[in-house]
Design a protein around this motif. Structure first.
Motif, short mmCIF file in Angstrom:
data_model
loop_
_atom_site.label_atom_id
_atom_site.label_comp_id
_atom_site.label_asym_id
_atom_site.label_seq_id
_atom_site.Cartn_x
_atom_site.Cartn_y
_atom_site.Cartn_z
N ILE B 342 19.41 24.81 36.27
CA ILE B 342 18.66 25.21 37.07
C ILE B 342 17.96 26.86 36.88
CG2 ILE B 342 18.43 26.19 39.39
CD1 ILE B 342 19.97 23.54 40.12
N SER B 364 23.61 19.52 46.54
CA SER B 364 22.55 20.05 46.64
C SER B 364 21.72 20.65 45.21
CB SER B 364 22.66 21.23 47.60
OG SER B 364 23.66 22.01 46.76
N GLU B 368 18.25 19.99 43.80
CA GLU B 368 17.39 21.20 43.16
C GLU B 368 16.95 20.93 41.76
OE1 GLU B 368 19.34 25.22 43.51
OE2 GLU B 368 17.55 26.05 43.08
#
Lengths: 98, 1002
Positions: B342, B364, B368
């Motif tokens: 990320i 999460s 994401e």
């Protein structure tokens, strides 16, 4: 490096100040010349090498220079107690692992 | 070259200076303060080394101390060449010069990489198997070749010009590790006012906060919070903060060794800074906050440059502002790699795909990643990596088999999970326990006064970590129970975690791409080139204990101590054995945690400071006369005094002749001297020496022999009785300390009823021996208050008086066989009295002599030297010294030992003289003696030469020897076989010169 309490100085000091002097409570005969071969062998050559509690002599070489006795656990290297030369083997040990 | 992999706006080094550096001769630009690894990656360089065994190309695995691959040589100048420096730890300075290792002729083309192709011959345990035949080839063929090919780096060949310092320190709470946990613990302890030391191996505090972009504490970015908290700690008087400081060893009673790298990161450190500083810290309580180390994934060719730990890629990006590639793949069994993907994606780096071995993970970070448009694959494995000098692709397959798909990438980030760093805990003799749920070893039973907090304790999550660490820091301070600590109490509050990341657990052992039956190289231990196959093979070949597997494969035995490999190796062994992991057990962690330089251990104790040098009061005179000195224990003793054109033999011959012709002066100050004083002094001497002392009159001397309880000679020396209650005891030069110890031991423990005081006076008295026919003529004019006539001062007597106006103890004694004196004066007057005696001596043609002439002269008379002619197995009887044993005595140390059957048996080795048949031949000391030179080899050796010299006074060679039944062999011919032929010798008495002893009064 171990910390050792000198029973004469009444202080814990680093191992660097001390020198080990072999097993304790091995008395020299008052009539040495008459000692038998077997007794001399025990006196001079035979030493215990326990896994656990050992009674040994140390000298506070770079301190008061006195010889004294110590009880050490050879498994943990922990000193259980120290006491002055000439004092009897302690009957009870503080915090012994066995 | 332009730094093409720096991401504008990323990283924390924006204000820093540009640093030029070179790697393998190529120049690059970096940023001062980043690591060499970061600077190379910024320049797109991944290939930095060759592996130990197969010479495979290697890049960076990590961004920290656990690095197994990126070992380079840092060269400051020809003497400052440090091999095996981890490029991930070395900080960049302008002008840094680094070189790759373990390759020839170049990093990109390494001839020895053929070992990779020939690797079936180099399988696990190959050292034990391959080179066993033929036996004779080991020494001449295998060993030299293995030694040439093996090893990492080249040791420097010049003395280390740097200096190293050392400090002892005491504290109440020692916190090891300066991440979130360590800082929180240090804050809590410091706020109570106790003495705290906080140490971290990195240049910057913060630990994983360096890369964890999702952490927020007290309203700030996690890393910024860490810097603020450390600044607060540094400002407190009771806190010492040490960065670049590695705790490498945890010893008994909370004694911890740390090395602080003081100047390795500086361009021009200057002489005032040590290179490193060794801290030896004794702490009442230790808080271990050593964090966790990420594990790699074990799959085929997982060692290709460009394949690295996910957290490393994240550190390079978030801390250094460097992208490790342009199109990266991710292979994981753990959430934390998603965060890396990320961060990189957000920084504009292409993320080709995330391959997750897990079947259906949720969370999460996964959401994401998907939201950012990253391809995420579950239940799949990377079964091999493409590329050689740099990874070029990853081949993906469903983990239970199926179609392969190859994805082009220029880097692979991997994460198999996190291993708690229990190294120091384990070194403290604590026992680790296996948590079956989380599949990790965490601290179990403690052996010392310490506590583990945070990731190294298996605590997950920043919030839980800070809670635990803050409480532990406060408790450690309380348990240290310091008096008056409350005086400096600061009101503090526990840091509040506003946001954090959570990482799930991951996997241990080999992933599907690593076998089981394939011959691929899926590395477990990168530094020692141990593959999953090697570990399986070790088990198949009968290794059952993990300790045996470790030694057979060398897994975890390299300088990185298996920081990334141990758990994988263990899991593979356990799986192959079909046993649960805790039953196979973990190998013991040993110090040092990371390699420690010899320099830091040695510190200042080198060169002239290695050992104290003792010099006599007369040393400056001897030096000015051109004396050559020899070392005797710590003493420098004048060996001989060569005149112009003389070699040693000429000088010694002249000195020996001068003594016997006129006189010689000799500096005997190094002799050990002990003052034995008290009402029971004579009784004590009776017990410690073989000789009788009670009847020795004050003013007389006696040659004393000291034994050990076993009956063997321990020391000797002349003893003067100054008064009924006072003895002046002399010992051998080397034996003085042990004789003093021996005497104190008996006085304190066996004979404490004796009223005696012992004082070492070796340094108090300078001793000048004046020996030779003219000795009295030289001394007499300078002496006051002592009658020097033979009647008043016979051989073996001692008087107190004055010489040159200063007090003296004047001994009439001889170690040369000549009329002789030993002048004792207070050491401060030693040189002045020597010079006065020297001036007198010049009138008579006397000279100075050194220890070599002293040895020759005493050997001419058959006087022994304890430690040269005796070796701890020689009795007084063996040495021909029966006369010195008090026959009527009922006790002395050694009386019983001497009577042991073996010590009174016939045929014992006895000291005798030897004369070579050819008088010009000088025997070698230590040479062995045989009775029949024609006997078969191995010959029966019946003795050895203990002393041997050319005697100019005798006009021939002389020797002393210990020979079985020696005194009964006097007159016999024996043989000394030597490489150049056998030497014939005649056994003689021990006295070669003035057999009647007339010269003592000559």
């Amino acid at each position: 490096m171990l910390l050792i309490r000198c029973p004469y100085c009444e202080e814990e000091r680093p191992e660097l100040e001390f020198r080990n002097a072999g097993e304790a409570h091995i008395a020299r005969s008052a009539d040495m010349a008459a000692t038998s071969d077997d007794d001399f062998e025990k006196f001079f050559f035979i030493r215990s090498n326990p896994k656990g509690i050992i009674y040994e002599r140390w000298r506070h070489m770079h301190g008061c220079a006195r010889f004294f006795n110590a009880v050490r656990d050879t498994v943990s290297d922990r000193f259980l107690m120290t006491y002055k030369a000439g004092e009897p083997k302690p009957a009870k040990l503080p915090g012994a692992s066995e | 070259m332009i730094a093409t992999f720096r991401i504008p706006g990323a990283g924390r080094l924006k204000q820093a200076e540009t640093a030029r550096f070179s790697f393998d001769g190529q120049s690059y630009a970096g940023v001062e303060g980043e690591t060499l690894a970061s600077a190379l990656l910024a320049n797109g360089v991944h290939l930095v080394g060759r592996s130990f065994k197969y010479h495979r190309p290697r890049g960076f695995l990590s961004a920290g101390a656990e690095e197994p691959n990126a070992l380079v040589e840092i060269k400051r100048d020809s003497a400052r060449r440090t091999p095996n420096v981890r490029a991930t730890v070395q900080e960049l300075y302008d002008g840094l010069t680094a070189q790759s290792q373990n390759r020839w002729p170049s990093l990109a083309f390494d001839v020895s990489a053929l070992g990779d192709i020939a690797s079936p011959l180099l399988s696990a345990g190959f050292y034990y198997k391959t080179f066993m035949w033929p036996k004779s080839a080991w020494k001449n063929f295998y060993e030299p070749r293995i030694r040439a090919a093996a090893g990492l780096g080249v040791a420097p060949d010049q003395p280390d010009p740097d200096h190293y310092s050392a400090r002892f320190a005491h504290c109440d709470v020692l916190v090891l590790g300066g991440g979130a946990a360590g800082i929180a613990a240090a804050l809590a302890a410091a706020e109570t006012g106790v003495r705290v030391i906080l140490a971290d191996e990195q240049a910057d505090f913060g630990g994983s906060l360096r890369f964890e972009s999702g952490a927020r504490i007290d309203g700030q970015d996690g890393f910024a919070w860490a810097q603020g908290a450390v600044a607060t700690l540094k400002a407190m008087d009771n806190v010492r903060v040490l960065s670049r400081t590695t705790a490498f060893g945890y010893y008994a009673q909370n004694f911890v060794g740390l090395v602080e790298r003081v100047s390795d990161h500086l361009q021009n450190p200057g002489r005032e800074l040590p290179r490193e500083r060794l801290w030896q810290v004794r702490a009442k309580r230790v808080v271990l906050a050593t964090g966790a180390i990420e594990r790699h994934m074990v799959f085929a060719d997982n060692d290709r440059p460009g394949i690295m730990l996910a957290s490393a890629a994240r550190t390079y990006l978030n801390h250094h502002g460097v992208a490790v590639g342009r199109n990266v793949g991710v292979y994981t069994a753990n959430d934390s790699a998603y965060a890396a993907a990320i961060d990189l994606k957000k920084a504009g780096v292409g993320v080709a795909a995330i391959v997750d071995l897990r079947d259906n993970p949720t969370g999460s970070v996964i959401d994401e990643a998907r939201a950012l448009g990253i391809e995420v694959n579950f239940g799949r494995a990377v079964i091999r990596a493409g590329g050689k000098l740099r990874v070029s692709s990853m081949t993906v397959q469903p983990k239970n088999g199926g179609g392969e798909r190859t994805i082009p990438v220029d880097a692979i980030l991997m994460s198999a999970g996190w291993t708690p760093s229990v190294h120091l805990f384990s070194q403290s003799r604590g026992k680790v326990a296996f948590n079956d749920e989380t599949k990790r070893f965490v601290p179990g039973t403690y052996a010392q006064d310490c506590v583990s907090v945070g990731a190294c304790n298996g605590t997950d999550g920043l919030s839980a970590t800070i809670d635990e660490a803050y409480a532990a820091g406060a408790k450690a301070a309380k348990d240290a129970s310091v008096k008056n600590a409350g005086a400096n109490t600061v009101k503090g509050t526990k840091p509040k975690v506003d946001a954090s990341e959570s990482w799930s657990r991951g996997m241990l052992g080999a992933a599907p791409g690593a076998g089981p039956d394939t011959t691929v190289k899926a590395f477990v231990d990168f530094q020692n080139d141990v593959t999953a196959k090697d570990i399986r093979q070790a088990v198949h070949e009968g290794m059952r204990s993990i300790e045996h597997v470790k030694r057979f494969t060398t897994n975890g035995m390299a300088t990185d101590q298996g920081k990334t490999s141990n758990m994988h190796g263990l899991a593979i062994a356990a799986e192959t054995l079909g046993k649960p992991i805790p039953q196979v057990g973990l190998t013991t962690f040993r110090a040092p945690y990371t390699p420690v330089t010899f320099g830091s251990i040695v510190g200042h104790a080198r060169g002239p400071l290695f050992d104290p040098t003792r010099k006599t009061a007369i040393h400056p005179w001897s030096a000015a006369q051109g004396a050559v000195f020899e070392d005797v224990g710590q003493w420098k003793r004048a060996w001989y005094f060569p005149k112009a054109g003389e070699d040693m033999h000429a000088a010694v011959d002249r000195e020996c002749v001068t003594v016997r012709k006129t006189a010689g002066l000799f500096d005997a100050s190094t002799l050990g001297k002990i003052e034995v004083v008290g009402p029971d002094a004579a009784k004590f001497m009776e017990l410690l020496y073989t000789n009788p002392w009670e009847k020795l009159e004050p003013g007389r001397c006696r040659y004393g022999i000291m034994l050990r309880e076993d009956g063997f000679i321990y020391d000797d020396g002349v003893v003067g009785r100054l008064a009924s209650d006072r003895f002046h005891v002399t010992t051998t030069t080397g034996g003085a300390p042990r004789v003093m110890n021996h005497m104190e031991d008996y006085l304190q423990t066996e004979f404490p009823h004796l009223n005696v005081w012992l004082t070492s006076t070796t340094e108090q008295w300078a001793v000048i021996a004046v020996q030779g026919p003219k000795s009295r003529d030289i001394i007499a004019p300078l002496v006051e208050g002592i009658d020097m006539s033979d009647g008043a001062l016979p051989h073996m007597s001692v008087r107190e008086g004055r010489i040159c106006g200063v007090p003296t103890r004047l001994f009439r004694m001889s170690f040369t066989g000549e009329r002789g004196f030993e002048v004792n004066v207070p050491a401060d007057y030693g040189q002045a009295v020597w010079e006065a005696l020297w001036a007198e001596g010049q009138k008579h043609g006397a000279g100075a002599y050194g220890t070599e002439a002293m040895h020759v002269l005493r050997a001419e008379k058959g006087y022994i030297i304890v430690g040269q002619d005796t070796d701890g197995t020689v009795t007084p009887g063996d040495a021909g010294l029966d006369w010195a044993v008090g026959k009527k005595k009922t006790d002395f140390v050694g009386i019983r030992g001497m009577a042991r059957p073996d010590l009174v048996a016939k045929g014992r080795k006895q000291l005798v003289g030897l004369k070579t048949k050819d008088p010009k031949v000088v025997l070698e000391e230590g040479a062995q003696i045989v009775g029949d030179p024609k006997q078969a080899i191995p010959m029966a050796m019946i003795g050895h030469v203990t002393s041997s010299y050319w005697s100019e006074n005798c006009g021939r060679s002389i020797a002393l020897a210990l020979v079985a039944g020696g005194r009964d062999r006097i007159g016999e011919t024996l043989y000394v076989p030597m490489p150049n032929g056998t030497i014939e010798v005649e056994v003689t008495g021990m006295v070669f010169f003035d057999e009647k002893g007339e010269r003592l009064n000559g």
